[in-house]
Design a protein around this motif. Structure first.
Motif, PDB file in Angstrom:
ATOM      1  N   LYS A 199       0.805  -1.119   0.102  1.00 26.25           N
ATOM      2  CA  LYS A 199      -0.012   0.022  -0.149  1.00 26.25           C
ATOM      3  C   LYS A 199       0.770   1.275   0.063  1.00 26.25           C
ATOM      4  O   LYS A 199       1.669   1.428   0.773  1.00 26.25           O
ATOM      5  CB  LYS A 199      -0.884   0.143   1.307  1.00 26.25           C
ATOM      6  N   VAL A 229      -6.918   3.376  -2.570  1.00 25.98           N
ATOM      7  CA  VAL A 229      -6.850   3.415  -1.217  1.00 25.98           C
ATOM      8  C   VAL A 229      -5.855   4.715  -0.832  1.00 25.98           C
ATOM      9  O   VAL A 229      -4.844   4.695  -1.146  1.00 25.98           O
ATOM     10  CB  VAL A 229      -6.104   2.112  -0.879  1.00 25.98           C
ATOM     11  N   SER A 232      -3.261   3.354   4.436  1.00 24.81           N
ATOM     12  CA  SER A 232      -3.612   2.351   4.956  1.00 24.81           C
ATOM     13  C   SER A 232      -3.538   2.668   6.653  1.00 24.81           C
ATOM     14  O   SER A 232      -2.998   3.536   6.982  1.00 24.81           O
ATOM     15  CB  SER A 232      -2.343   1.124   4.915  1.00 24.81           C
TER      16      SER A 232
END
Length: 241
Positions: A199, A229, A232
């Motif tokens: 990520k 995304v 995280s």
């Protein structure tokens, strides 16, 4: 459950002395501790391969005080704790920081004995001597593997013992190139693996919010297509009882 041991307050594992995180936390209350979220909750500690140093954070409430804003106290003035590579780190290499030996010493009841830097030095010398022993015995791989298994399973545990390679194959590699290189070879992921499973952590950066009294906010560092995304969250406490 009524058993206290069934509950583990995960953030306590990421709680640090305030003096290690910033210069003013000690003065905010009689007893204080600091939590390093985001990236600060990601790196592990390997005393033999520390390659990142973390700085103290800055302190700035962006002019918001209890006297002039209802937003005072709604966000932390501590921010911008940076991490710098203390040596060259190859692509895919794991990042390691120092937790301090006391962090592990206070958790031996459930983590066991964790080797520190000097313990790896002892282990390195021991591995060399085992290599000389194998040469003098002139025995096959199967017997050597049995000897190494007996060493690793020695009932009286110690930190130098914990620093030794856990498998015979890793031990043979350590005899050839040393424990350091053997550990480094195991602490890396391919770029293909990271592309698939990793990520990105640099999509956002903190800046003063455009909303009055809100303090700081998160801002995109690049165009983020729908469904991206954004960031995280490596530390989320979810009770399992």
């Amino acid at each position: 459950s009524h058993n206290a041991e069934d509950y583990h307050w995960l953030p306590s594992e990421y709680s640090w002395s305030p003096s290690s995180l910033g210069d003013v936390m000690d003065y905010e209350a009689d007893q204080t501790s600091g939590l390093s979220w985001g990236y600060g909750a990601l790196p592990n500690c390997h005393f033999w391969m520390i390659n990142v140093e973390e700085s103290k954070c800055d302190y700035d409430t962006v002019g918001i005080t209890p006297r002039n804003s209802p937003g005072a106290g709604a966000f932390t003035g501590h921010y911008n704790r940076l991490a710098h590579a203390s040596e060259d780190i190859r692509a895919g290499g794991e990042l390691f920081v120092s937790y301090g030996e006391n962090w592990f010493a206070t958790r031996e009841n459930y983590m066991g004995l964790i080797p520190a830097g000097e313990d790896f030095e002892v282990g390195e010398e021991f591995v060399k001597n085992v290599g000389l022993l194998f040469q003098s015995l002139s025995v096959g791989n199967e017997v050597q593997a049995d000897i190494w298994t007996m060493i690793i399973n020695y009932p009286y545990k110690s930190r130098p013992l914990a620093a030794l390679p856990k498998t015979y194959d890793a031990a043979i590699r350590a005899i050839d190139v040393g424990i350091t290189q053997t550990e480094e070879e195991q602490a890396i992921h391919s770029l293909e693996y990271l592309e698939q499973h990793g990520k990105c952590l640099d999509h956002i950066q903190p800046k003063n919010s455009t909303i009055p009294h809100a303090g700081r906010g998160a801002f995109a560092t690049r165009f983020l297509p729908k469904g991206t995304v954004v960031s995280s969250a490596p530390l989320i406490h979810i009770p399992d009882r």
